[in-house]
Structure formats: C-alpha cells, structure tokens
Enzyme design. Structure first.
Site, short mmCIF file in Angstrom:
data_model
loop_
_atom_site.label_atom_id
_atom_site.label_comp_id
_atom_site.label_asym_id
_atom_site.label_seq_id
_atom_site.Cartn_x
_atom_site.Cartn_y
_atom_site.Cartn_z
N CYS A 237 0.72 -1.10 0.07
CA CYS A 237 -0.01 -0.05 -0.03
C CYS A 237 0.77 1.22 -0.12
O CYS A 237 1.00 1.91 1.14
CB CYS A 237 -0.95 0.24 1.33
SG CYS A 237 -2.31 1.39 0.96
N CYS A 423 -5.94 2.68 -4.29
CA CYS A 423 -5.72 3.29 -2.87
C CYS A 423 -6.51 4.49 -2.45
O CYS A 423 -6.41 5.53 -2.87
CB CYS A 423 -4.04 3.70 -3.14
SG CYS A 423 -3.15 4.34 -1.76
#
Ligand code: UQ1
Length: 701
Positions: A237, A423
């Site tokens: 991430c 994201c």
C-alpha cells in the site's frame, strides 16, 4: 519495549527459520508475527513415519487426510500463504464446485489474520488493532481444504513439492504462491531499537505491535518536527505512509497546533525515497496541491538510512554526478517510519523468483513464466502494480479462471488481469481520495465512470467506504470469495460469464464460447445460496424437468434460448385449466377462463411490486404551477445534483413525470447514457440474461 515487539521484529526479518513467523500476504501494510496456536512438532524428514506425522498435522487442523504421492501427502492445488490473496483464491476455487474435500491445501503457520489495510485507521485512533484481526483457522473452516499450520521453507518446482518448516514435503498438481512480503526493519540501522524505546518518538503503522503506539504519540506531541518516511522501492500500500501523515497533520490542525500560514507549533515533513509524492501523475498533482495548501514540507529522494538516537535520523540524498552519495541528518520530535520491504527469503532464493525476488508470473495471466503449474497473486507476485487488497480482488478471479481452465486441459490464458489496483488515500478525518488505476498508471475509476465525478477530489462518501464498508466487506465477502472489488458481489468472471445452475421454471441456454464454458463452471458456485455454498462441493443438480414434453423453446435475438418448462405439479398450458384459483401456476397471468396463458408464450412478468404501483399512481398527483417551475429551475441550475429520482423524492411524484416536465439537458443525458452503457458492459451473465428475458417476455405478452 515489550518482548513481544522485539520478537516480532526479529522474526519477521528471517525467512522460515522460526516456526512462529506470520507472513500474511496482505494487501496494505505489513505482516506481523505471533505464535501459532498449534503445538510445534519437530519432524524428521528421513523418519519413515513422517508422512504419518503429516497426516496427523493435517487432522490437527480438523482437515481431511490427504492422499499421498510418492509417499508425500498430495493435493490438487496447494496454496502457500493464508493472507488476503491465499484466502480469497482458496474460497473461490472451493466455490467452483470442482474440488472435493482434501483436494485443496493451504500452508500457513499464522495463528491470526490481520486486516492490514485498516491499520492506518488504528494509527489515527479510529479503530483498534484487535477488532481488525480474526483467528486464521476460523476463516478457513468453511472450505474442504486441508490446512497445514506450518510455513514453507523450500520450493522444489521440478519435483512438484514444497518443504514445510518441520521437514514434511507436500506434493501438488498446481501451486499457488502468495506468502506476501516481509518488512525489512533491519535495513534501517537503529530503527528496531528506536521503535522499542520508551520515549515513543519513533513509531510505525507497519507492525501489529507498534501500530497501537502511533496515535498516542500523535496526541502527545505539542511542538517540534514531525517526519513521516517512505522508503525507496516496493511497499505494501504505497499510499499508507502518507495517509499516516495526512491524518496526523489534520489532528494537530484541529488541535490548534498547525496553521496554513506563518509558523506552526509543529512542522510536518514527508521524507520519501521516491522523486514524487505518488506514482500516478493525476493523483500526485492533486496531493501536491493539498500538501502545499496545508504547508507540509516535501523531502523528495530522502531515503531513511539510520535512526541515531531518539531525535536524529539520517537520509541518503542524491549527489551530483561523480560525487559520493550524500547523507543528511535531520532532528525530529516524532518519526513515523515505513520500513523497507521485499520478498520473503524463501521465495527470493527459490527457482520461482525473478531478479527482484518476486514470484515471476505473466502480468496478464498470473501464471508462472517458467513453471506452468505454478501461479501467484498478491504482494509476493511479480505483477507490476501497487500491492493492495483491492488489486487482489481483481487478480484472484483471473488466477482461478486460468488455473481451472488449465486443469481442464483448456487454454489457460482465457482471463487477463489489467493491473487494476486502488488506494483510498485518507487526506483528513472524514475525507478520502479514491485513487484507482491499472497498468501503466492509467486511471480506472469506478465512481468516476458511474457518476461522472472526479475521484482525485477527496470525499466523505469515500471515507465511509474506507472506514466502514471495506473492512466489513473484506471479512464478510472478499476472503470468502464472493467479492470482486469494483465489480461488486455478483462474482462475474473476467469474461462476464457467470452462470446460474438451473432455474425451476425457466432456464436460459445458449451456446457459450469455449472461454465462457470454462468460466461458467468457474463461477457457477457463486450463484448458489450461502447455505449451499457451505455444503460445497456443489454438483450441478439434475434438472427434473429436462424431459418435460411441454417444454417450449423461444430463441432470442442474443443467441440464447429461453425455455419454458412448466413443472409437472402444475397444470401445463395444454391441460384444461380449472377455475380453482389455487391451481394457478406462477407462470400463468391468470388461470381463470379465457385469460389462461396461451401455450406458446413464456411466463408473464409478475405484477408490479407495490412500490412501483405506488410510484405510478403518484404520477397522477397534480403539482402546482409553482412546483413545476421550481422543478424546472432546480433542474436548470444543477442537473447533476437534481436527477429525476432526487426531484421525484422531493416533490412526491414519479421520476418519469419529472423527466416529462423537466427533461435533463441533452449533454447530461448523453453522459448518463454513456455511463449506463459502461455499466452494462460489466454485467455478469445472470444479469444480462435476466434483462434479456424480461425484455423478451414483455415483447411476447
Ligand atoms: C476493494 O474491493 C477493497 O476490498 C475490500 C478495498 O479494501 C481494502 C479497497 O480499498 C478498494 C478500493 C476496493 C475496490 C472496490 C471499490 C468499490 C472501488
């Protein structure tokens, strides 16, 4: 610093040496280490009884005994790693209905599974880390897979076997490798020690132990320098390091410690090893604008090298050509560190790895480039996209379709992955910028396409997706194999061919392409009820009406055939229809007298629901001239906000009526039509067939 943290940091650095390493291949943020619940039994590979031991290990996890191959327990598909990717793929494979108890096996020594995308929320005081974890065995209970509560220490692809940490070798026909990536804490000198220090000035959202120290550190800082770091290279991430910063900055702003102009009590800097704030230019531009407006310093190409003491850290910075690398040392009062990350040593040192140490798979098919019976998805794979849970929602169905296709001897390259990843960037409490893109950094926005909005603009609705919806859908659906990310719950295969098994009264059949045939089987299980799904493997039930002499076939323009098969318990269209209304079949609009269904017609559509009827009768409600002109005015002022439905709700009439008296401007209708078309492209087989069927029935009646 607690012993637990020390052991976590130590263990998560090595590959396979210790029994208690948890390598959750999760999407966002980093794995943690806890002891497995099962007792560790040291087994000797040369011991002729070790297979027996392997069997008892398997049954220890309440799993069926595996068949053997060359003296080794053997399975049709062995999955390495029970994190986001491993669990999702395992459940999706199981739901195909093609596997029996014990055909599938999962290898993972972790006791817990953590929803790591939620750890940013823990660091911001919005969730607790305990509420985001589940015991791993509990999550696997509803599959017929054999679970080995052990990690893998060696891959032997030429022998189709993997070696577990206690020496057991497990044989496979197909191998799915998704053990995630490791945090390489030791690559930053002094970082582990600094994280353990009582001062609490060095924290990280990237481990289970330290994530709970982040919010207290933010709360207690009243002045000084706060530095948030992101290492050069791969991280889980990649948006998470800056999410920590945005939320902390917002916290201090709300506490009166930050201002846009002049000097603030707390200075905030983002020190990243990368040259830019975010890899995709569209979102990078939007983030930089927010950063500048909030007076946050950007330290580009600053790669954290060393934490010297509780208030000094060194960064490597590029030097001019020909000069030795430089380093700069900065003072800090709070350091949020994101550790360098990389593949597990057991993968990196195996024949499966590419040069960077990831499992070398084809970017489109997820199949290994050199070993055709090996597959990989998630963080451990070489798929050149950002490592997130959202990416796994798109990768897993592709891998499953191709693996099953290959097992059936078909063309394995039926389904392709386009690199989709996402994201959700928390830019402040209550707002999220939902970055979604595919290979090449090309934008692929779900809501942008549906509603014509710009996802680079942080929104409250996205915040609730991130904070409330995704955690719920993750445990409720994704790891259970019924969530396909932006495609929603109807698990539609990559080619849109998702098949329902049979319908009681009418069935659609068509001539699916070879690809559809394969994938129809792949996705068949997804159409079953959850109760059925639990009792898998499902067999396609024999259709009791298959030989019904009264079956009528109606070819549709789309190439499918709509078959009407009245159940034997009901009077057939040919039979004499009694006046007794209890004898009515649901496929007959009215069974009384001359209104009986003509035998050449498919069932009539059911009567409209009450709410639809109410809406229709509301059409006749008369609006005043003032109300009508107000409707027209609202429509003219903001046709995006004031949709037909919105206006209908406000004025208590039907959307159709609104569309008649105040049609939306042509351009708006055009854009909506395009979105509607785009949405239809994503429809699965079930949806498409039900819409086609209704259309046909409406026409025929
Ligand atoms: C998603 O499916 C998912 O999994 C549950 C996430 O959780 C980590 C996500 O962050 C995102 C973005 C998705 C993708 C789904 C939609 C509706 C955009």
């Amino acid at each position: 610093m607690s012993c637990a943290l020390r052991s976590t940091l130590r263990l998560s650095s090595g590959a396979g040496a210790a029994s208690s390493i948890v390598r959750s291949p999760q999407s966002c943020l980093i794995g943690t280490s806890l002891s497995p619940r099962h007792t560790f039994v040291k087994l000797n590979r040369r011991d002729p009884n070790h297979v027996q031991h392997a069997r008892s290990l398997a049954s220890e996890a309440r799993s069926p005994v595996a068949p053997t191959s060359g003296g080794h327990p053997s399975h049709k598909v062995v999955i390495v790693g029970g994190g986001s990717a491993g669990q999702t793929i395992l459940h999706q494979l199981w739901r195909t209905g093609l596997f029996a108890q014990g055909d599938l096996a999962l290898l993972d020594g972790s006791a817990w599974h953590h929803y790591q995308p939620g750890w940013t929320l823990v660091g911001a005081g919005l969730k607790t880390k305990e509420e985001l974890r589940r015991p791993l065995p509990e999550l696997l209970d509803d599959t017929g897979a054999t679970r080995y509560a052990r990690n893998v220490v060696e891959f032997k692809p030429s022998q189709n076997r993997v070696v577990l940490e206690d020496g057991i070798e497990v044989a496979y026909e197909n191998l799915v490798v998704c053990p995630g990536v490791d945090c390489k804490w030791e690559k930053v000198r002094g970082l582990r020690e600094a994280l353990e220090e009582k001062s609490g000035r060095v924290v990280s959202n990237y481990s289970f132990e330290s994530v709970s120290n982040v919010f207290p550190a933010i709360q207690s800082l009243r002045s000084g320098n706060a530095i948030f770091t992101q290492p050069l290279g791969v991280v889980k991430c990649p948006g998470a390091p800056q999410k920590a910063m945005w939320l902390a900055e917002d916290y201090w702003r709300k506490a009166g410690l930050r201002s846009d102009t002049g000097t603030s009590a707390i200075k905030v800097s983002f020190a990243t090893g990368n040259p830019v704030i975010f890899a995709v230019p569209k979102y990078a531009a939007a983030l930089n604008e927010i950063r500048e407006s909030r007076n946050i310093e950007m330290l580009a190409q600053h790669n954290l090298l060393e934490v010297h003491s509780s208030n000094k850290a060194s960064f490597s910075v590029p030097s001019k050509e020909g000069e030795p690398p430089r380093s700069v040392t900065l003072d800090f009062d709070l350091l949020h560190a994101t550790p360098p990350q990389g593949p597990l040593d057991v993968v990196a040192k195996s024949p499966l790895a590419d040069q960077a140490g990831f499992v070398e798979v084809d970017a489109a098919t997820t199949r290994h480039t050199r070993f055709p019976n090996i597959w990989s998805a998630g963080d451990a794979s070489s798929l050149p996209t950002s490592k997130t849970a959202a990416a796994i929602t798109a990768q897993a169905p592709v891998l499953v379709a191709n693996l099953v296709g290959a097992m059936k001897g078909g063309d394995a390259a039926l389904a392709t992955y386009d690199g989709y990843t996402s994201c959700p960037l928390l830019t402040e409490y209550g707002k999220v910028m939902l970055a979604e893109f595919k290979y090449g950094g090309q934008i692929k926005e779900t809501f942008g396409n549906l509603f014509g909005i710009d996802q680079a603009e942080p929104r409250r609705a996205f915040y609730h997706l991130k904070k409330d919806f995704f955690p719920a859908v993750y445990y409720g659906s994704m790891v259970r194999g019924t969530w396909a990310g932006p495609k929603g719950w109807t698990f539609s295969s990559p080619h849109g061919a998702s098949a329902r098994t049979t319908r009681s009264l009418s069935t659609f059949t068509g001539r699916p392409s070879a690809a559809q045939q394969c994938e129809a089987t792949v996705s068949r299980g997804f159409a079953t009820s959850s109760a059925r799904a639990r009792d898998m493997p499902a067999r396609r039930p024999r259709d009791p009406l298959a030989n019904n002499p009264h079956a009528k076939r109606h070819p549709l323009k789309s190439g499918e055939t709509f078959i009407v098969r009245p159940p034997p318990t009901l009077s057939s269209p040919e039979s004499v229809i009694s006046d007794d209304s209890t004898n009515e079949g649901p496929w007959l609009p009215s069974a009384s007298g001359s209104n009986a269904a003509p035998s050449h017609l498919p069932p009539a559509l059911p009567p409209r629901t009450r709410s639809a009827q109410a809406a229709r009768s509301a059409e006749s409600k008369s609006l005043t001239a003032d109300e009508i002109s107000l409707i027209r005015q609202l429509r003219a002022e903001d046709p995006i906000k004031w949709t037909g439905n919105q206006l209908a709700k406000r004025f208590g009439c039907s959307p159709t009526f609104i569309r008649i008296i105040a049609p939306a401007p042509k351009e708006v209708r055009q854009v909506r039509k395009e979105h509607e078309e785009a949405r239809k492209e994503n429809w699965g087989m079930n949806k498409r067939l039900s819409v086609e069927g209704r259309k046909a029935r409406r026409e025929l009646w």
